[in-house]
Design an enzyme around this catalytic site. Structure first.
Site, PDB file in Angstrom:
ATOM      1  N   TRP A   5      60.224  50.484  30.207  1.00 29.89           N
ATOM      2  CA  TRP A   5      60.298  51.279  31.432  1.00 29.89           C
ATOM      3  C   TRP A   5      58.923  51.882  31.733  1.00 29.89           C
ATOM      4  CZ3 TRP A   5      64.116  51.244  27.647  1.00 29.89           C
ATOM      5  CH2 TRP A   5      65.352  50.734  28.061  1.00 29.89           C
ATOM      6  N   HIS A  31      65.245  54.836  35.278  1.00 33.05           N
ATOM      7  CA  HIS A  31      66.561  54.217  35.436  1.00 33.05           C
ATOM      8  C   HIS A  31      67.585  55.331  35.694  1.00 33.05           C
ATOM      9  CE1 HIS A  31      66.930  54.258  30.690  1.00 33.05           C
ATOM     10  NE2 HIS A  31      66.408  55.363  31.156  1.00 33.05           N
ATOM     11  N   ARG A  82      59.207  52.838  38.915  1.00 36.21           N
ATOM     12  CA  ARG A  82      58.504  52.142  37.830  1.00 36.21           C
ATOM     13  C   ARG A  82      57.028  51.997  38.185  1.00 36.21           C
ATOM     14  NH1 ARG A  82      62.774  48.667  35.125  1.00 36.21           N
ATOM     15  NH2 ARG A  82      64.443  50.203  35.042  1.00 36.21           N
ATOM     16  N   GLN A 100      69.304  51.752  41.728  1.00 36.37           N
ATOM     17  CA  GLN A 100      70.201  51.256  40.685  1.00 36.37           C
ATOM     18  C   GLN A 100      71.578  51.879  40.854  1.00 36.37           C
ATOM     19  OE1 GLN A 100      68.581  52.136  36.785  1.00 36.37           O
ATOM     20  NE2 GLN A 100      67.693  50.092  36.627  1.00 36.37           N
ATOM     21  N   VAL A 124      72.912  51.086  23.890  1.00 37.93           N
ATOM     22  CA  VAL A 124      74.192  50.379  23.766  1.00 37.93           C
ATOM     23  C   VAL A 124      74.193  49.510  22.517  1.00 37.93           C
ATOM     24  CG1 VAL A 124      74.838  50.319  26.218  1.00 37.93           C
ATOM     25  CG2 VAL A 124      73.328  48.543  25.294  1.00 37.93           C
ATOM     26  N   ALA A 172      78.851  51.036  29.241  1.00 37.61           N
ATOM     27  CA  ALA A 172      77.910  51.477  30.275  1.00 37.61           C
ATOM     28  C   ALA A 172      77.276  50.242  30.878  1.00 37.61           C
ATOM     29  CB  ALA A 172      76.840  52.373  29.672  1.00 37.61           C
TER      30      ALA A 172
HETATM   31  N1  PHE Z   1      69.152  51.298  32.261  1.00 39.73           N
HETATM   32  C1  PHE Z   1      69.023  49.886  32.008  1.00 39.73           C
HETATM   33  C2  PHE Z   1      67.804  49.372  32.808  1.00 39.73           C
HETATM   34  O1  PHE Z   1      67.299  50.049  33.635  1.00 39.73           O
HETATM   35  C3  PHE Z   1      70.255  49.130  32.401  1.00 39.73           C
HETATM   36  C4  PHE Z   1      71.447  49.449  31.544  1.00 39.73           C
HETATM   37  C5  PHE Z   1      72.296  50.478  31.864  1.00 39.73           C
HETATM   38  C6  PHE Z   1      71.723  48.709  30.408  1.00 39.73           C
HETATM   39  C7  PHE Z   1      73.405  50.770  31.070  1.00 39.73           C
HETATM   40  C8  PHE Z   1      72.790  48.969  29.622  1.00 39.73           C
HETATM   41  C9  PHE Z   1      73.633  49.997  29.956  1.00 39.73           C
HETATM   42  O2  PHE Z   1      67.336  48.273  32.559  1.00 39.73           O
END
Ligand code: PHE
Length: 344
Positions: A154, A187, A213, A227, A270, A312
């Site tokens: 990120w 994110h 970003r 998002q 996750v 998630a």
């Molecule tokens: N936050 C992650 C991204 O920006 C996406 C994501 C969200 C992945 C929730 C897993 C669970 O790439």
């Protein structure tokens, strides 16, 4: 009334009726009532008539004068106040009318609205969070500590401001206080933490929002985009529930049966992590990152990982809009180019 006055009256009335606009009335006024006007001429010629006749026609002519005066001024006022253009001889009523352009929603707003609708119909709640986040919420609480290589995923825009003022050091953990440096959220996942800090399971939410970003832009990258985060937590929420929810969502979003493929992937918050791909136009396209909420995340919000579990997911709204509307370049959404915007 003498036939001559009668004729004059009709002629003048006709002319007033056919007058194209308020400006033409001055001409008519001069023509009939002016010093050398037609009615004035008649009045002047009266002196050659015998007394009785002069008296009669004189009276009629004066009445007519008043009538025409009223007629002209009345019509003139009507036209100038209504701003109406009287049809002129070359007025073509068969011509197509002028198209009135009205404002409408931006394509991203439409997609956002649609996504919210589908999820709320599946009993998800919509919540939103701050765009300026702290390092703690954007990273640490999501199991991405300072020394974690995944932080590079990120590319972050940091805000030159030492500490967030929202945080009261007495009420929060040491880490939360230490890592309260501000950034523009990379994110929407930090809202997982904010929401769980203040709510108890079971629940299911989505979080639409703008993210940032620090990247070079190209056809598929922007420095900001949108998002939608999803989070469902309860005593027995499983990957099977996740599968049902996303497949139902994409089916409805694209309005038809689509094929799905799940690939293993990695996100620190996750376990297991996966990527969802859909087949569109014969091609497999990645549309979502997801997984089962990591127990370190539950630890961060003081949930008991032995009692709850959940999934998630996160997806790019711009990406969805590009797929749905066949837009080849993400930058078009932010170009402000009306030729583009007006197509939706
Ligand atoms: N936050 C992650 C991204 O920006 C996406 C994501 C969200 C992945 C929730 C897993 C669970 O790439």
């Amino acid at each position: 009334m003498s036939s001559e006055l009668e004729k004059l009256k009709r002629k003048c009335e006709e002319e007033v009726k056919n007058s194209p606009n308020a400006e033409s009335f001055n001409g008519i006024r001069i023509k009939y009532l002016g010093r050398k006007g037609e009615l004035t001429k008649i009045l002047r010629s009266l002196k050659d008539l015998p007394f009785e006749e002069r008296k009669k026609i004189g009276q009629q002519a004066n009445i007519l004068k008043k009538e025409l005066e009223d007629l002209i001024s009345g019509k003139e006022k009507e036209l100038s106040t209504s701003n109406f253009q009287f049809p002129t001889s070359n007025f073509d009523i068969t011509k197509p009318g002028k198209k009135i352009s009205r404002g409408h929603f931006h394509p991203l707003t439409k997609i956002d609205e649609e996504v919210r609708q589908i999820f709320t119909s599946m009993n998800f709640s919509v919540v939103e969070g701050p765009e300026a986040e702290t390092e703690f919420y954007n990273f640490d609480a999501l199991n991405i500590p300072s020394n974690h290589p995944a932080r590079d995923v990120w590319d972050t825009l940091w805000i030159k401001n030492p500490k967030s003022e929202i945080l009261n050091p007495k009420q929060i953990s040491k880490l939360k206080f230490q890592n309260s440096k501000l950034l523009l959220r990379a994110h929407t996942s930090p809202m997982q933490i904010r929401y769980m800090e203040n709510h108890n399971p079971p629940f299911q939410i989505i979080v639409p929002g703008r993210v940032f970003r620090y990247e070079a832009t190209d056809a598929s990258h922007e420095i900001n985009f949108y998002q939608v985060e999803g989070l469902m937590v309860g005593p027995a929420v499983t990957l099977a529930n996740f599968k049902f929810v996303v497949e139902e969502f994409f089916q409805r979003f694209f309005g038809r049966q689509v094929e799905f493929r799940y690939k293993p992937s990695y996100f620190p918050f996750v376990e297991p992590g996966l990527e969802v791909e859909v087949k569109l136009g014969g091609k497999w396209l990645e549309v979502m990152g997801a997984g089962m909420v990591h127990r370190k995340v539950f630890d961060a919000v003081r949930y008991n990982p032995g009692q709850v579990q959940g999934f998630a997911f996160g997806m790019g709204l711009d990406r969805l809009a590009m797929l749905k509307y066949n837009v080849p370049d993400i930058r078009l959404f932010y170009s402000g180019d009306l030729r583009f915007i007006k197509q939706f």
